[in-house]
Design an enzyme around this catalytic site. Sequence first.
Site, PDB file in Angstrom:
ATOM      1  N   GLU A   1      28.484   0.950  -8.773  1.00 16.30           N
ATOM      2  CA  GLU A   1      28.372   2.130  -9.633  1.00 16.30           C
ATOM      3  C   GLU A   1      27.816   3.245  -8.761  1.00 16.30           C
ATOM      4  O   GLU A   1      26.973   3.013  -7.888  1.00 16.30           O
ATOM      5  CB  GLU A   1      27.443   1.864 -10.822  1.00 16.30           C
ATOM      6  CG  GLU A   1      27.861   0.710 -11.715  1.00 16.30           C
ATOM      7  CD  GLU A   1      29.221   0.888 -12.380  1.00 16.30           C
ATOM      8  OE1 GLU A   1      29.673   2.054 -12.490  1.00 16.30           O
ATOM      9  OE2 GLU A   1      29.821  -0.109 -12.787  1.00 16.30           O
TER      10      GLU A   1
ATOM     11  N   HIS B   1      31.430  -1.483 -16.986  1.00 13.27           N
ATOM     12  CA  HIS B   1      30.809  -0.413 -16.208  1.00 13.27           C
ATOM     13  C   HIS B   1      29.369  -0.714 -15.806  1.00 13.27           C
ATOM     14  O   HIS B   1      28.516   0.180 -15.774  1.00 13.27           O
ATOM     15  CB  HIS B   1      30.886   0.930 -16.940  1.00 13.27           C
ATOM     16  CG  HIS B   1      32.260   1.531 -16.935  1.00 13.27           C
ATOM     17  ND1 HIS B   1      32.978   1.727 -15.779  1.00 13.27           N
ATOM     18  CD2 HIS B   1      33.047   1.965 -17.952  1.00 13.27           C
ATOM     19  CE1 HIS B   1      34.143   2.250 -16.082  1.00 13.27           C
ATOM     20  NE2 HIS B   1      34.213   2.399 -17.394  1.00 13.27           N
TER      21      HIS B   1
ATOM     22  N   ASP C   1      31.117  -6.351 -13.821  1.00  6.35           N
ATOM     23  CA  ASP C   1      32.472  -5.977 -13.404  1.00  6.35           C
ATOM     24  C   ASP C   1      32.933  -6.805 -12.198  1.00  6.35           C
ATOM     25  O   ASP C   1      34.124  -7.111 -12.059  1.00  6.35           O
ATOM     26  CB  ASP C   1      32.544  -4.485 -13.075  1.00  6.35           C
ATOM     27  CG  ASP C   1      32.601  -3.620 -14.328  1.00  6.35           C
ATOM     28  OD1 ASP C   1      32.722  -4.183 -15.435  1.00  6.35           O
ATOM     29  OD2 ASP C   1      32.530  -2.385 -14.211  1.00  6.35           O
TER      30      ASP C   1
END
Length: 271
Positions: free
Chosen positions: A83, A216, A221
């Site tokens: 991220e 997310h 993920d």
Amino acid sequence: MIKKKKKINETELLISLLNKAPLNKDAFLQIAAKIDELSDVDISQVENWCALGLELCEQNGVISLATNKRELCKQEFCVVDIETTGSINSGQIIEIGAIKLINGEQTGAFSTLIYADCVPQVITELTGLSANDLIGAPSLAYALKNFRDFLGDCVFVAHNVRFDYGFISKSLVDLGYPPLLNRALCTVELAKRCIASQRYKLNILKELLGIENIHHRAFSDAISAAEILKYCILKLPWSVQSVEDLIFFSKSAPSMQIEPKIEPLNQINFN
């Protein structure tokens, strides 16, 4: 209009040549010496290449690529997700999640937040992470060093690998470290060759395969991408035997993508 010639990527050239056949060490070193990012690395030592992610073998003065003949069931894959606060040129990594797999079995896990003094609201809305969540988290340099140690010379796997691999490698270079040299595999491209679907975004494939977890966030993920990898490997044709076979297949096999149905105009109700 004269098109500019694309600059040859010496690293890609070297790996491409090794994929075709082993190289005499002198020839190997001549090409490797042109890779600017490795100017501070002793490229004559095979173990240094392995430390940067590219697993090489040296025997009788000949250099070969270990993944060229290694069977899939014996290869360790590292499935990664990150991220970030923005794009590769303007953002920073704020979370890394990864799991290692051999023959479908998990062999390791890595998860860390990374300190950033500012997280845009759009990223907070997407990931749930704010600057407050990152207070006390490791620095980017510390986190990337630990991640690289975890990654080792595994094949780097990600959903849209160009983004995750490119972001991590550029971040390393920006901090004064050598780039990643690991072999890379994209589960978007692989899924296109193994799963019939109109779209291949992670949430679409999760629904198709019945994968249920948080979306997310890096570690969840990464788990989703690992499940996609495992599913696709079960669908491979018999001709895909080695790691390099798999990487080539993911880039060149016919796509199974389904074209969306378009209704004829005379059948559409405009009322």
